[in-house]
Design an enzyme around this catalytic site. Sequence first.
Site, PDB file in Angstrom:
ATOM      1  N   CYS A   1       0.707  -1.143  -0.127  1.00 53.82           N
ATOM      2  CA  CYS A   1      -0.107  -0.011   0.075  1.00 53.82           C
ATOM      3  C   CYS A   1       0.753   1.381   0.122  1.00 53.82           C
ATOM      4  O   CYS A   1       0.827   2.176  -1.025  1.00 53.82           O
ATOM      5  CB  CYS A   1      -0.779   0.118   1.209  1.00 53.82           C
ATOM      6  SG  CYS A   1      -2.171  -1.121   1.166  1.00 53.82           S
TER       7      CYS A   1
HETATM    8  C1  UDX Z   1      -0.975   0.073   5.401  1.00 55.59           C
HETATM    9  C2  UDX Z   1      -2.007   1.059   6.595  1.00 55.59           C
HETATM   10  O1  UDX Z   1      -1.281   1.115   7.831  1.00 55.59           O
HETATM   11  C3  UDX Z   1      -3.216   0.611   6.418  1.00 55.59           C
HETATM   12  O2  UDX Z   1      -4.232   1.523   7.242  1.00 55.59           O
HETATM   13  C4  UDX Z   1      -3.600   0.442   5.002  1.00 55.59           C
HETATM   14  O3  UDX Z   1      -4.936   0.270   4.615  1.00 55.59           O
HETATM   15  C5  UDX Z   1      -2.790  -0.337   4.225  1.00 55.59           C
HETATM   16  O4  UDX Z   1      -1.522   0.149   4.343  1.00 55.59           O
HETATM   17  P1  UDX Z   1       0.175  -1.993   5.838  1.00 55.59           P
HETATM   18  O5  UDX Z   1       0.675  -1.867   4.281  1.00 55.59           O
HETATM   19  O6  UDX Z   1      -0.071  -3.213   6.221  1.00 55.59           O
HETATM   20  O7  UDX Z   1      -0.950  -1.167   6.146  1.00 55.59           O
HETATM   21  O8  UDX Z   1       1.494  -1.571   6.918  1.00 55.59           O
HETATM   22  P2  UDX Z   1       1.810  -0.940   7.980  1.00 55.59           P
HETATM   23  O9  UDX Z   1       1.845  -1.602   9.070  1.00 55.59           O
HETATM   24  O10 UDX Z   1       1.184   0.496   8.065  1.00 55.59           O
HETATM   25  O11 UDX Z   1       3.338  -0.567   7.746  1.00 55.59           O
HETATM   26  C6  UDX Z   1       3.744   0.197   6.549  1.00 55.59           C
HETATM   27  C7  UDX Z   1       5.326   0.201   6.861  1.00 55.59           C
HETATM   28  O12 UDX Z   1       5.454   1.122   7.786  1.00 55.59           O
HETATM   29  C8  UDX Z   1       6.158  -0.761   6.997  1.00 55.59           C
HETATM   30  O13 UDX Z   1       6.945  -1.093   6.012  1.00 55.59           O
HETATM   31  C9  UDX Z   1       6.506  -0.804   8.345  1.00 55.59           C
HETATM   32  O14 UDX Z   1       7.711  -1.525   8.384  1.00 55.59           O
HETATM   33  C10 UDX Z   1       6.322   0.579   8.587  1.00 55.59           C
HETATM   34  N1  UDX Z   1       5.797   0.683  10.062  1.00 55.59           N
HETATM   35  C11 UDX Z   1       4.909  -0.121  10.307  1.00 55.59           C
HETATM   36  C12 UDX Z   1       6.434   1.366  10.867  1.00 55.59           C
HETATM   37  O15 UDX Z   1       7.416   1.942  10.692  1.00 55.59           O
HETATM   38  N2  UDX Z   1       6.149   1.411  12.291  1.00 55.59           N
HETATM   39  C13 UDX Z   1       5.041   0.780  12.711  1.00 55.59           C
HETATM   40  O16 UDX Z   1       4.471   0.717  13.744  1.00 55.59           O
HETATM   41  C14 UDX Z   1       4.314  -0.164  11.650  1.00 55.59           C
END
Ligand code: UDX
Length: 446
Positions: free
Chosen positions: A275
């Site tokens: 995403c």
């Molecule tokens: C994301 C959005 O959070 C979600 O609301 C949307 O619908 C789809 O995209 P996702 O792709 O599952 O979800 O990832 P997310 O958990 O948000 O992580 C995205 C990136 O942020 C990752 O690369 C992860 O390493 C990083 N991340 C995630 C952080 O740096 N800190 C966190 O606490 C969680």
Amino acid sequence: MIGTGYVGLVTGTCLAAKGHQVVCVDVDSEKVERINRGDPPIHEPGLSELLRRCIGDRLRATTDFRNAISESDISLVAVGTPTDGDGIDLRHVKEVAREAGRVLSDKPAYHSVFVKSTVVPGTTDEVLGPLLERYSGKTAGDDFGLGVNPEFLREGDAIRDFMEPDRIVMGGIDENSLSELDRIYEVFEGVPKIRTNNRTAEMIKYASNALLATLISYSNEMANLCSALGGIDVIDVMGGVHLDRRLSPILEDGRRMTPGVVSYLEAGCGFGGSCLPKDVKALVAHGEEAGSPMRLLDAVLAINREQPRELLRLLEKHFSSLHDVRVAVLGLAFKPGTDDVRNSPAIPVLKELVARRADVRAYDPLVGKVPWEPIDDGVLYLDELQDVIQDAEAIVIVTGWEEFKRLPHLLKGMNPSPLVIDGRRMLDKSRLGRYEGIGFSTDCGN
Ligand code: UDX
């Protein structure tokens, strides 16, 4: 539910669990069979159990598109919107619109179509609606409902995110369409529901993901400056930033609350997944087209593109050449808790290591290997953490899996001690002999 990818299957299963009658449609008959056997084609904690509970009862899967639409009141479109260069490829969404339009032309009853796939503002009204009208011979609003219902599911937490949502965004072409969405979501009592037009609903999804991506790139840019200046550890810096009462509100009893957003304000080796990178790219391309360049988001992407290379830079501080150096890469998934490697920082890291002819071994608790041939040839994928670090000269942490916290213990007594490059700043540097991490430098003051 049209499309049984990640979003479609989770949404379909959860809506069935909430008491709706759901039929999932997909062109892939193998996927459909697996779903009907209660065997989800994707890894998501809790999904198997929920699927097995609902399948054959309130949930079924089929390849028969016509039947699924004819027999239901509402269609939710959750097909992929992959990147097409920088923008989004609407091929699947358009195909669904044409097919659905054909079915609607023969269906006398009112039917509503809602877009769950992430599409740039304007797509539902200007692309999907007109196609549905053309192929059905009917008029959106008067004859069928049309709307947007974006998802906010995090991989690894998707079931909880769906069952206990923080918000429900409902876009509709008119009041009737919105009332149909109400029918789906009335079982979610007490959840804030935003009722708006389609373009705004589409924009909310992008604005939300763009914020998260911005926070991550901001943190990484701060980290890189800390490391360039030397004598500053970004962990301490961000620890200080997090204590701002607006980021960690002080409760009445004096304790601090740590909102989830704070975890996006930590230094690392970059964001990935299906995403964030795709959505930010699409929004930048869309802004460009609209004559409103997204300069901040452009920088967010540029920082993220470079960030995995920071790991290579740290590694190369210690080795004049990486040729034949035994490097263990820990973590392939784009984040812990998932087996998804899409846009994972691990991919550029492996690629660069292979290009430098390092002796690369890799391990991830969930991902067997990166399904990408050119790196396959140069990487030995192993099944155990212990095996991958055995004899390693350097260890590079790419994904913040809990299991990797065992490293200081596992490395105790290893002689010579391998260099650890901590791409997620998850280890206590004082417990490791040779340590480098994103956002601090061993060159000055440490
Ligand atoms: C994301 C959005 O959070 C979600 O609301 C949307 O619908 C789809 O995209 P996702 O792709 O599952 O979800 O990832 P997310 O958990 O948000 O992580 C995205 C990136 O942020 C990752 O690369 C992860 O390493 C990083 N991340 C995630 C952080 O740096 N800190 C966190 O606490 C969680």
